[in-house]
Design a protein around this motif. Sequence first.
Motif, PDB file in Angstrom:
ATOM      1  N   LEU A  87     -17.449  41.307  -8.860  1.00  0.00           N
ATOM      2  CA  LEU A  87     -18.674  42.094  -9.018  1.00  0.00           C
ATOM      3  C   LEU A  87     -19.868  41.326  -8.466  1.00  0.00           C
ATOM      4  O   LEU A  87     -20.740  41.896  -7.796  1.00  0.00           O
ATOM      5  CB  LEU A  87     -18.879  42.438 -10.498  1.00  0.00           C
ATOM      6  CG  LEU A  87     -20.029  43.397 -10.817  1.00  0.00           C
ATOM      7  CD1 LEU A  87     -19.679  44.817 -10.377  1.00  0.00           C
ATOM      8  CD2 LEU A  87     -20.336  43.382 -12.320  1.00  0.00           C
ATOM      9  N   LYS A  88     -19.896  40.036  -8.721  1.00  0.00           N
ATOM     10  CA  LYS A  88     -21.004  39.197  -8.255  1.00  0.00           C
ATOM     11  C   LYS A  88     -21.067  39.153  -6.734  1.00  0.00           C
ATOM     12  O   LYS A  88     -22.141  39.277  -6.139  1.00  0.00           O
ATOM     13  CB  LYS A  88     -20.856  37.788  -8.831  1.00  0.00           C
ATOM     14  CG  LYS A  88     -22.000  36.855  -8.494  1.00  0.00           C
ATOM     15  CD  LYS A  88     -21.814  35.509  -9.172  1.00  0.00           C
ATOM     16  CE  LYS A  88     -22.989  34.573  -8.875  1.00  0.00           C
ATOM     17  NZ  LYS A  88     -22.809  33.258  -9.555  1.00  0.00           N
ATOM     18  N   LEU A  89     -19.909  38.986  -6.099  1.00  0.00           N
ATOM     19  CA  LEU A  89     -19.868  38.950  -4.634  1.00  0.00           C
ATOM     20  C   LEU A  89     -20.253  40.290  -4.044  1.00  0.00           C
ATOM     21  O   LEU A  89     -21.006  40.361  -3.068  1.00  0.00           O
ATOM     22  CB  LEU A  89     -18.465  38.550  -4.168  1.00  0.00           C
ATOM     23  CG  LEU A  89     -18.200  38.615  -2.659  1.00  0.00           C
ATOM     24  CD1 LEU A  89     -19.176  37.739  -1.891  1.00  0.00           C
ATOM     25  CD2 LEU A  89     -16.760  38.235  -2.350  1.00  0.00           C
ATOM     26  N   ASP A 122     -27.023  34.289 -14.565  1.00  0.00           N
ATOM     27  CA  ASP A 122     -26.666  33.984 -15.943  1.00  0.00           C
ATOM     28  C   ASP A 122     -26.109  32.575 -16.034  1.00  0.00           C
ATOM     29  O   ASP A 122     -25.636  32.015 -15.056  1.00  0.00           O
ATOM     30  CB  ASP A 122     -25.629  34.986 -16.466  1.00  0.00           C
ATOM     31  CG  ASP A 122     -25.849  35.278 -17.940  1.00  0.00           C
ATOM     32  OD1 ASP A 122     -26.244  34.341 -18.661  1.00  0.00           O
ATOM     33  OD2 ASP A 122     -25.628  36.419 -18.362  1.00  0.00           O
ATOM     34  N   ASP A 123     -26.186  32.008 -17.238  1.00  0.00           N
ATOM     35  CA  ASP A 123     -25.719  30.647 -17.426  1.00  0.00           C
ATOM     36  C   ASP A 123     -24.251  30.581 -17.828  1.00  0.00           C
ATOM     37  O   ASP A 123     -23.723  29.507 -18.085  1.00  0.00           O
ATOM     38  CB  ASP A 123     -26.581  29.924 -18.471  1.00  0.00           C
ATOM     39  CG  ASP A 123     -26.561  30.637 -19.808  1.00  0.00           C
ATOM     40  OD1 ASP A 123     -26.937  30.016 -20.814  1.00  0.00           O
ATOM     41  OD2 ASP A 123     -26.159  31.819 -19.851  1.00  0.00           O
ATOM     42  N   ILE A 124     -23.584  31.733 -17.919  1.00  0.00           N
ATOM     43  CA  ILE A 124     -22.157  31.730 -18.222  1.00  0.00           C
ATOM     44  C   ILE A 124     -21.435  32.684 -17.271  1.00  0.00           C
ATOM     45  O   ILE A 124     -22.053  33.535 -16.633  1.00  0.00           O
ATOM     46  CB  ILE A 124     -21.862  32.139 -19.688  1.00  0.00           C
ATOM     47  CG1 ILE A 124     -22.244  33.610 -19.942  1.00  0.00           C
ATOM     48  CG2 ILE A 124     -22.555  31.232 -20.662  1.00  0.00           C
ATOM     49  CD1 ILE A 124     -21.799  34.117 -21.303  1.00  0.00           C
ATOM     50  N   ASP A 125     -20.114  32.506 -17.200  1.00  0.00           N
ATOM     51  CA  ASP A 125     -19.289  33.461 -16.474  1.00  0.00           C
ATOM     52  C   ASP A 125     -18.077  33.766 -17.336  1.00  0.00           C
ATOM     53  O   ASP A 125     -17.936  33.243 -18.446  1.00  0.00           O
ATOM     54  CB  ASP A 125     -18.898  32.947 -15.094  1.00  0.00           C
ATOM     55  CG  ASP A 125     -18.143  31.617 -15.158  1.00  0.00           C
ATOM     56  OD1 ASP A 125     -17.316  31.436 -16.081  1.00  0.00           O
ATOM     57  OD2 ASP A 125     -18.365  30.771 -14.283  1.00  0.00           O
ATOM     58  N   GLN A 180     -23.788  43.057 -20.861  1.00  0.00           N
ATOM     59  CA  GLN A 180     -24.754  44.098 -20.526  1.00  0.00           C
ATOM     60  C   GLN A 180     -25.266  43.945 -19.091  1.00  0.00           C
ATOM     61  O   GLN A 180     -25.451  44.930 -18.373  1.00  0.00           O
ATOM     62  CB  GLN A 180     -25.926  44.052 -21.505  1.00  0.00           C
ATOM     63  CG  GLN A 180     -25.549  44.489 -22.912  1.00  0.00           C
ATOM     64  CD  GLN A 180     -26.645  44.226 -23.923  1.00  0.00           C
ATOM     65  OE1 GLN A 180     -27.536  43.385 -23.707  1.00  0.00           O
ATOM     66  NE2 GLN A 180     -26.596  44.910 -25.048  1.00  0.00           N
ATOM     67  N   LYS A 181     -25.468  42.711 -18.668  1.00  0.00           N
ATOM     68  CA  LYS A 181     -25.936  42.470 -17.302  1.00  0.00           C
ATOM     69  C   LYS A 181     -24.901  42.930 -16.273  1.00  0.00           C
ATOM     70  O   LYS A 181     -25.261  43.431 -15.208  1.00  0.00           O
ATOM     71  CB  LYS A 181     -26.252  40.986 -17.112  1.00  0.00           C
ATOM     72  CG  LYS A 181     -27.490  40.528 -17.882  1.00  0.00           C
ATOM     73  CD  LYS A 181     -27.691  39.024 -17.770  1.00  0.00           C
ATOM     74  CE  LYS A 181     -28.891  38.574 -18.575  1.00  0.00           C
ATOM     75  NZ  LYS A 181     -29.073  37.100 -18.526  1.00  0.00           N
ATOM     76  N   ASP A 182     -23.627  42.768 -16.605  1.00  0.00           N
ATOM     77  CA  ASP A 182     -22.577  43.249 -15.702  1.00  0.00           C
ATOM     78  C   ASP A 182     -22.591  44.768 -15.600  1.00  0.00           C
ATOM     79  O   ASP A 182     -22.331  45.331 -14.526  1.00  0.00           O
ATOM     80  CB  ASP A 182     -21.209  42.777 -16.190  1.00  0.00           C
ATOM     81  CG  ASP A 182     -20.855  41.381 -15.690  1.00  0.00           C
ATOM     82  OD1 ASP A 182     -21.645  40.822 -14.898  1.00  0.00           O
ATOM     83  OD2 ASP A 182     -19.805  40.851 -16.088  1.00  0.00           O
ATOM     84  N   VAL A 183     -22.881  45.455 -16.707  1.00  0.00           N
ATOM     85  CA  VAL A 183     -22.957  46.917 -16.681  1.00  0.00           C
ATOM     86  C   VAL A 183     -24.123  47.371 -15.810  1.00  0.00           C
ATOM     87  O   VAL A 183     -24.010  48.335 -15.042  1.00  0.00           O
ATOM     88  CB  VAL A 183     -23.088  47.486 -18.109  1.00  0.00           C
ATOM     89  CG1 VAL A 183     -23.339  48.997 -18.065  1.00  0.00           C
ATOM     90  CG2 VAL A 183     -21.831  47.205 -18.919  1.00  0.00           C
ATOM     91  N   ILE A 184     -25.242  46.679 -15.918  1.00  0.00           N
ATOM     92  CA  ILE A 184     -26.407  47.010 -15.084  1.00  0.00           C
ATOM     93  C   ILE A 184     -26.058  46.851 -13.607  1.00  0.00           C
ATOM     94  O   ILE A 184     -26.323  47.745 -12.787  1.00  0.00           O
ATOM     95  CB  ILE A 184     -27.605  46.111 -15.456  1.00  0.00           C
ATOM     96  CG1 ILE A 184     -28.085  46.422 -16.880  1.00  0.00           C
ATOM     97  CG2 ILE A 184     -28.750  46.308 -14.452  1.00  0.00           C
ATOM     98  CD1 ILE A 184     -29.094  45.424 -17.413  1.00  0.00           C
ATOM     99  N   THR A 185     -25.428  45.728 -13.264  1.00  0.00           N
ATOM    100  CA  THR A 185     -25.027  45.487 -11.880  1.00  0.00           C
ATOM    101  C   THR A 185     -24.037  46.534 -11.400  1.00  0.00           C
ATOM    102  O   THR A 185     -24.115  47.025 -10.272  1.00  0.00           O
ATOM    103  CB  THR A 185     -24.414  44.078 -11.746  1.00  0.00           C
ATOM    104  OG1 THR A 185     -25.355  43.099 -12.211  1.00  0.00           O
ATOM    105  CG2 THR A 185     -24.049  43.775 -10.301  1.00  0.00           C
TER     106      THR A 185
END
Length: 243
Positions: free
Chosen positions: A170-172, A184-187, A209-214
């Motif tokens: 998702l990040k890539l 974020d400071d964790i993965d 929650q940040k992953d859902v936003i992304t």
Amino acid sequence: MNFNNILFLDIETVSQEESYHQLDSEWKDLWNHKTRSLTKNPETDTPELLYPRAAIYAEFGKIICVSCGCIQGTGEEKKLVIKSYSGDDEKKLLKDFANMLQGWSGQADKFLCAHNGKEFDYPYLCRRMIVNGVEIPEALKISGRKPWEVRHLDTLELWKFGDFKSYTSLKLLAKVLGVPSPKDDIDGSMVNEVYYVQKDLERIVEYCQKDVITLAQILLRFHCETLVKPANIEIKNLRKADV
């Protein structure tokens, strides 16, 4: 596509116990057998050292957070509303999430969306619901249904366009598409430690929650839609006392 009819979701999971040594003898034997297929170097890949990976297997892990989001409205002023179901009591959080999902999906043309959801989030949710004696909501059921009757979107599958050779995180994907991805400071690999050692569930909920936003922004980007403005993202935390 009617983005108002999509529920975006992400889950966070941990191993059933904090460490391998807390397992009873039967569970140790079962995990030892499982790790035979995971071991690359017998000297370093011991069942004890591999145990944090138990979180990704529904038989050996559990869900501690389900975050979901819905887009409201259209155009430049559309909103994204985020809610989370979290806690140490997996059965309770799954039951509350299932009740919400059953009510939300009562109308026609409702879709679920997750990144790698078909391989991870959707089946993991169903398996853990069965383990906990929670009835699986209609929106998650696929058995006996025709492909077009299963309304499960998967941004990883959409990005592959039929190519199944590789995995794109998702990040890539967010970086490639120019979608703002919260730093974020964790993965995902750190969730077990944050939950068991640091005992900071709220930090995990925020990460989820940040992953859902992304995720929601990526699907909008796939369809050449304008992204949700940061000011229009609303987070409604459902803490253990609220659910």
